[in-house]
Motif scaffolding. Structure first.
Motif, PDB file in Angstrom:
ATOM      1  N   LEU A  28       0.901  -1.026   0.185  1.00  0.00           N
ATOM      2  CA  LEU A  28       0.002  -0.136  -0.013  1.00  0.00           C
ATOM      3  C   LEU A  28       0.922   1.241  -0.121  1.00  0.00           C
ATOM      4  O   LEU A  28       0.592   2.305  -0.810  1.00  0.00           O
ATOM      5  N   ILE A  29       1.938   1.380   0.737  1.00  0.00           N
ATOM      6  CA  ILE A  29       2.845   2.243   0.953  1.00  0.00           C
ATOM      7  C   ILE A  29       3.420   2.585  -0.464  1.00  0.00           C
ATOM      8  O   ILE A  29       3.780   3.814  -0.730  1.00  0.00           O
ATOM      9  N   VAL A  30       4.034   1.694  -1.271  1.00  0.00           N
ATOM     10  CA  VAL A  30       4.658   1.679  -2.173  1.00  0.00           C
ATOM     11  C   VAL A  30       3.839   2.063  -3.497  1.00  0.00           C
ATOM     12  O   VAL A  30       4.246   3.009  -4.457  1.00  0.00           O
ATOM     13  N   PHE A  31       2.606   1.275  -3.567  1.00  0.00           N
ATOM     14  CA  PHE A  31       1.944   1.279  -5.036  1.00  0.00           C
ATOM     15  C   PHE A  31       0.860   2.509  -4.900  1.00  0.00           C
ATOM     16  O   PHE A  31       0.434   3.049  -5.890  1.00  0.00           O
ATOM     17  N   LEU A  32       0.256   2.873  -3.734  1.00  0.00           N
ATOM     18  CA  LEU A  32      -0.772   3.839  -3.667  1.00  0.00           C
ATOM     19  C   LEU A  32      -0.239   5.115  -4.240  1.00  0.00           C
ATOM     20  O   LEU A  32      -1.168   5.893  -4.958  1.00  0.00           O
ATOM     21  N   PRO A  33       0.812   5.905  -3.794  1.00  0.00           N
ATOM     22  CA  PRO A  33       1.296   7.061  -4.203  1.00  0.00           C
ATOM     23  C   PRO A  33       1.440   6.994  -5.716  1.00  0.00           C
ATOM     24  O   PRO A  33       1.223   7.901  -6.536  1.00  0.00           O
ATOM     25  N   VAL A  34       2.212   5.967  -6.297  1.00  0.00           N
ATOM     26  CA  VAL A  34       2.559   5.897  -7.364  1.00  0.00           C
ATOM     27  C   VAL A  34       1.027   5.898  -8.438  1.00  0.00           C
ATOM     28  O   VAL A  34       1.111   6.524  -9.393  1.00  0.00           O
ATOM     29  N   LEU A  35       0.263   4.884  -8.038  1.00  0.00           N
ATOM     30  CA  LEU A  35      -0.867   4.748  -8.854  1.00  0.00           C
ATOM     31  C   LEU A  35      -1.835   6.264  -8.604  1.00  0.00           C
ATOM     32  O   LEU A  35      -2.535   6.628  -9.651  1.00  0.00           O
ATOM     33  N   THR A  36      -1.671   6.883  -7.334  1.00  0.00           N
ATOM     34  CA  THR A  36      -2.452   8.154  -7.269  1.00  0.00           C
ATOM     35  C   THR A  36      -1.947   9.052  -8.375  1.00  0.00           C
ATOM     36  O   THR A  36      -2.824   9.878  -9.058  1.00  0.00           O
ATOM     37  N   PHE A  37      -0.676   9.073  -8.573  1.00  0.00           N
ATOM     38  CA  PHE A  37      -0.045  10.201  -9.268  1.00  0.00           C
ATOM     39  C   PHE A  37      -0.464  10.063 -10.728  1.00  0.00           C
ATOM     40  O   PHE A  37      -1.049  10.985 -11.312  1.00  0.00           O
ATOM     41  N   PHE A  38      -0.549   8.896 -11.244  1.00  0.00           N
ATOM     42  CA  PHE A  38      -0.720   8.535 -12.571  1.00  0.00           C
ATOM     43  C   PHE A  38      -2.283   8.529 -13.000  1.00  0.00           C
ATOM     44  O   PHE A  38      -2.618   9.066 -14.015  1.00  0.00           O
ATOM     45  N   VAL A  39      -3.064   8.219 -11.992  1.00  0.00           N
ATOM     46  CA  VAL A  39      -4.513   8.302 -12.119  1.00  0.00           C
ATOM     47  C   VAL A  39      -4.772   9.869 -12.213  1.00  0.00           C
ATOM     48  O   VAL A  39      -5.722  10.074 -13.050  1.00  0.00           O
ATOM     49  N   LEU A  40      -4.344  10.428 -11.154  1.00  0.00           N
ATOM     50  CA  LEU A  40      -4.658  11.907 -11.130  1.00  0.00           C
ATOM     51  C   LEU A  40      -3.902  12.591 -12.338  1.00  0.00           C
ATOM     52  O   LEU A  40      -4.941  13.555 -12.954  1.00  0.00           O
ATOM     53  N   LYS A  41      -2.721  12.558 -12.978  1.00  0.00           N
ATOM     54  CA  LYS A  41      -1.993  12.974 -13.943  1.00  0.00           C
ATOM     55  C   LYS A  41      -2.861  12.673 -15.226  1.00  0.00           C
ATOM     56  O   LYS A  41      -3.258  13.490 -16.277  1.00  0.00           O
ATOM     57  N   GLY A  42      -3.016  11.426 -15.655  1.00  0.00           N
ATOM     58  CA  GLY A  42      -3.443  10.886 -16.767  1.00  0.00           C
ATOM     59  C   GLY A  42      -5.014  10.984 -16.945  1.00  0.00           C
ATOM     60  O   GLY A  42      -5.463  11.134 -18.131  1.00  0.00           O
ATOM     61  N   PHE A  43      -5.863  10.670 -16.030  1.00  0.00           N
ATOM     62  CA  PHE A  43      -7.255  10.468 -16.127  1.00  0.00           C
ATOM     63  C   PHE A  43      -7.956  11.776 -15.743  1.00  0.00           C
ATOM     64  O   PHE A  43      -8.993  12.085 -16.308  1.00  0.00           O
ATOM     65  N   VAL A  44      -7.757  12.353 -14.413  1.00  0.00           N
ATOM     66  CA  VAL A  44      -8.509  13.353 -13.971  1.00  0.00           C
ATOM     67  C   VAL A  44      -8.066  14.680 -14.354  1.00  0.00           C
ATOM     68  O   VAL A  44      -8.901  15.560 -15.132  1.00  0.00           O
ATOM     69  N   LEU A  45      -6.586  15.071 -14.198  1.00  0.00           N
ATOM     70  CA  LEU A  45      -6.655  16.616 -14.415  1.00  0.00           C
ATOM     71  C   LEU A  45      -6.171  16.780 -15.909  1.00  0.00           C
ATOM     72  O   LEU A  45      -6.725  17.876 -16.088  1.00  0.00           O
ATOM     73  N   ASP A  46      -5.909  16.178 -16.727  1.00  0.00           N
ATOM     74  CA  ASP A  46      -5.354  16.266 -17.989  1.00  0.00           C
ATOM     75  C   ASP A  46      -7.076  16.371 -18.854  1.00  0.00           C
ATOM     76  O   ASP A  46      -6.987  17.050 -19.725  1.00  0.00           O
ATOM     77  N   GLN A  47      -7.897  15.348 -18.293  1.00  0.00           N
ATOM     78  CA  GLN A  47      -9.035  15.126 -19.185  1.00  0.00           C
ATOM     79  C   GLN A  47      -9.979  16.223 -18.852  1.00  0.00           C
ATOM     80  O   GLN A  47     -10.936  16.434 -19.723  1.00  0.00           O
ATOM     81  N   PHE A  48     -10.308  16.430 -17.509  1.00  0.00           N
ATOM     82  CA  PHE A  48     -11.502  17.603 -17.403  1.00  0.00           C
ATOM     83  C   PHE A  48     -11.070  19.003 -16.775  1.00  0.00           C
ATOM     84  O   PHE A  48     -12.035  19.563 -16.697  1.00  0.00           O
TER      85      PHE A  48
END
Length: 105
Positions: A41-61
């Protein structure tokens, strides 16, 4: 006194040595699974959050510049890391309800 009248180890209703060992192994495995889960959780949650925010949320909306998208994604990843660490510390401090220490004689 013959061999038939002697009591065997664990004949007094207490747990045998093998049962205690299995119980101890079970507790160790449970602890390992918990620590492994929080490490993942400590390793993968921040990486996943970064790419989800960057690729799907902030760039698209939102129509924000690339630098601001990266900064916002990094802030989101740091927040996710702090949440994961907080969950781990909470679990370590308060413990699970079934993880009471058992006295071994």
């Amino acid at each position: 006194m013959s061999n038939k009248t002697k009591k065997t180890g664990g004949g007094n209703g207490g747990p045998t040595k093998q049962t205690r060992q299995q119980s101890h192994d079970s507790q160790d495995y449970s602890s390992f699974k918990t620590v492994l889960f929080y490490c993942m959780l400590i390793v993968f949650l921040p990486v996943l959050t970064f790419f989800v925010l960057k690729g799907f949320v902030l760039d698209q909306f939102f129509s924000i510049s690339e630098v601001k998208v990266n900064i916002a994604s990094a802030v989101g990843a740091v927040v996710a890391l702090h949440i994961a660490l907080g969950l781990y510390i909470y679990r370590a401090y308060f413990g699970a309800s079934g993880s009471k220490a058992v006295k071994a004689d």
